[in-house]
Design an enzyme around this catalytic site. Structure first.
Site, mmCIF file in Angstrom:
data_model
loop_
_atom_site.group_PDB
_atom_site.id
_atom_site.type_symbol
_atom_site.label_atom_id
_atom_site.label_comp_id
_atom_site.label_asym_id
_atom_site.label_seq_id
_atom_site.Cartn_x
_atom_site.Cartn_y
_atom_site.Cartn_z
ATOM 1 C CB CYS A 242 47.768 43.358 39.766
ATOM 2 S SG CYS A 242 47.815 43.360 37.959
ATOM 3 C CB ALA A 243 44.719 46.303 44.060
ATOM 4 N N PRO A 245 46.020 41.536 47.943
ATOM 5 C CG PRO A 245 46.777 40.816 50.051
ATOM 6 C CD PRO A 245 47.220 40.981 48.623
ATOM 7 N N GLY A 246 45.484 44.058 48.899
ATOM 8 C CA GLY A 246 45.255 45.450 49.290
ATOM 9 C C GLY A 246 46.297 46.051 50.204
ATOM 10 N N GLY A 247 47.374 45.322 50.486
ATOM 11 C CA GLY A 247 48.417 45.865 51.360
ATOM 12 C C GLY A 247 49.052 47.119 50.799
ATOM 13 C CG ASP A 266 42.512 41.014 42.018
ATOM 14 O OD1 ASP A 266 43.752 41.074 42.172
ATOM 15 O OD2 ASP A 266 41.898 39.945 41.829
ATOM 16 C CG ASP A 293 41.474 41.098 32.594
ATOM 17 O OD1 ASP A 293 42.617 41.461 32.937
ATOM 18 O OD2 ASP A 293 41.268 40.201 31.746
ATOM 19 C CG ASP A 323 52.944 43.743 43.551
ATOM 20 O OD1 ASP A 323 54.167 43.578 43.424
ATOM 21 O OD2 ASP A 323 52.256 43.069 44.339
ATOM 22 C CB CYS A 373 56.770 38.474 45.289
ATOM 23 S SG CYS A 373 55.372 37.498 44.706
#
Length: 473
Positions: A242-243, A245-247, A266, A293, A323, A373
């Site tokens: 689940c990548a 925004p790519g950080g 994503d 997905d 994540d 998070c």
């Protein structure tokens, strides 16, 4: 010092969270009064920003020292010569920490005011200027160049385009309007760009809008810890399930020295585009991003591979980062959340679907890191307890570096298992008023200790897959 009210939640959501933080195990260990105090402290901390702005250096393109020097010059410009230290984290060598100065007192309230939405207000407290779409209302006499007091509408009750607002609002600081009220609310076109340039924010943080974009990535401290815990190695095949925004995706590639293959998934095309843009900007070529997905990423038909595209055959990856989508109840600052209890509790089933796919895609001997998070027991420790029961092939692993605290009681995990988890808990950090004088006097090790504690709420668990998965649990 507390300058904002505690996070505003629906009563049913606050009671749900309280039930988790005051579960039988916690109350038995610490007592009801201490458990309640800690929960109330958490709600208060969530409405305030962390004490440090954290940025990750793209070590694939530049050295940390080189970027640190460039950043120092940038901050001197932004802060009009005010000297703010930039600290390199001793356990995360690619992470730089910038102290947030505030809360700043004696800011003169202006007659002219603007009301912004909660999300916009949260961004302002982390160093952003006010962008036009975030402005909900403005004084009827506001002109271009006016000094404006900016407030956050934490209850979401201000009507778009209102000329005055008497509801609950929280002062964020002063700025200079880039447009008049008439221009902002003319209704003729969808305006973008900066509407109010913040000059006296309550919390002074640097703005990273287009600042050293190829060398820096704005990232919360625990988010940088996750990738180090995953410990990607050059030449490996790694999945970021689940990548966006790519950080973390770009961090994985940088730690691998851009050698190997990093697959990022994503399900929203706009987010996948952002991942690709970030990879290009940071000069990373090992990343392949797909709009897909994650719950369907396992290829059930074993006949042939799909030539590097999802879905993937079982046991295809050396390491996997999940994540997971979550309730986000660790994000800071967060002055208000309007979610219902149904929305708050909707993530656990989705997280389990994604986790089940991740276990099947992982090679025997491979590493799976699960993170969120949020601070809820249901999305963190309860998920670990479920995973260890559902998948006997998994073993919980110690983490390196270990910067957060141990896991929270209440899910039936052993003391040893709790010690192998990392829970970043904002309630354990003191609210520290930071001004220029206190920065001069503070010891570096004390500031690092504060940065480790006073960050967003976050959770990390690390597993190793000891053997092939024979059948579904």
């Amino acid at each position: 010092m507390s300058v904002f009210p505690k996070i505003s939640l629906r009563l049913e959501v606050e009671n749900y969270l309280k039930e988790g933080f005051m579960n039988k195990e916690v109350v038995s260990a610490f007592g009801k009064q201490e458990a309640e105090r800690k929960f109330e402290t958490l709600l208060n901390r969530l409405s305030h920003p962390p004490s440090f702005t954290t940025v990750r250096v793209n070590t694939y393109l530049a050295s940390v020292q080189c970027v640190k020097n460039l950043l120092f010059d940038e901050l001197q410009k932004q802060f009009n010569g005010l000297s703010v230290p930039i600290l390199q984290h001793p356990d995360l060598q690619d992470v730089l920490l910038i102290p947030v100065i505030g809360p700043r007192k004696n800011i003169k309230i202006q007659q002219c005011e603007a009301i912004v939405g909660t999300q916009c207000g949260n961004a302002v407290l982390r160093g952003a200027h006010v962008y036009i779409p975030g402005i909900v209302s403005a004084s009827k006499f506001m002109k271009t160049g006016d000094v404006v007091s900016v407030y956050s509408d934490i209850e979401g009750k201000c009507k778009k385009g209102a000329k005055e607002f008497g509801g609950t609002k929280v002062f964020l600081g002063n700025g200079i309007s880039e447009l008049s009220r008439k221009e902002i609310f003319n209704g003729l076109s969808e305006l973008k760009g900066i509407g109010i340039r913040m000059t006296e924010p309550v919390y002074l943080s640097p703005s990273f809008d287009n600042v050293l974009p190829s060398y820096l990535f704005l990232q919360n401290l625990p988010s940088a810890v996750v990738t180090h815990v995953l410990d990607p190695q050059p030449g490996e095949k790694i999945l970021d399930l689940c990548a966006a925004p790519g950080g973390k995706t770009t961090h994985i590639a940088a730690l691998m020295q851009d050698q190997g293959e990093v697959i990022a998934l994503d399900k929203l095309s706009k987010k996948v585009k952002k991942i690709k843009q970030n990879a290009l900007l940071l000069g990373l070529n090992s990343i392949k991003a797909f709009c897909f997905d994650g719950t369907k990423a396992l290829k059930l038909d074993m006949v042939k591979d799909t030539e590097g595209e999802p879905p993937f055959l079982p046991e295809s990856f050396d390491r996997i980062l999940l994540d997971a989508p979550c309730s986000g109840m660790g994000q800071r600052p967060n002055m208000a959340c309007s979610w219902t209890l149904k929305e708050m509790t909707s993530y656990q089933p989705l997280q389990r679907k994604l986790f089940s796919v991740a276990v099947r895609l992982l090679k025997p001997g491979g590493v799976l890191v699960y993170s969120t998070c949020t601070v809820t027991l249901a999305e963190n420790e309860e998920q670990v307890a479920w995973a260890l029961t559902a998948f006997p092939c998994l073993q919980l692993q110690p983490q390196e570096p270990q910067i957060g605290g141990e896991g929270m009681m209440g899910a039936g995990l052993s003391v040893e298992q709790l010690q192998q988890l990392q829970r970043f808990d904002p309630s354990v950090a003191p609210l520290w008023d930071m001004d220029v004088d206190s920065l001069r006097e503070a010891r570096v090790e004390d500031m690092i200790r504060l940065a480790n504690k006073d960050c967003i709420g976050f959770f990390i668990a690390k597993f190793v897959k000891c053997k092939s998965l024979q059948k579904d649990p």
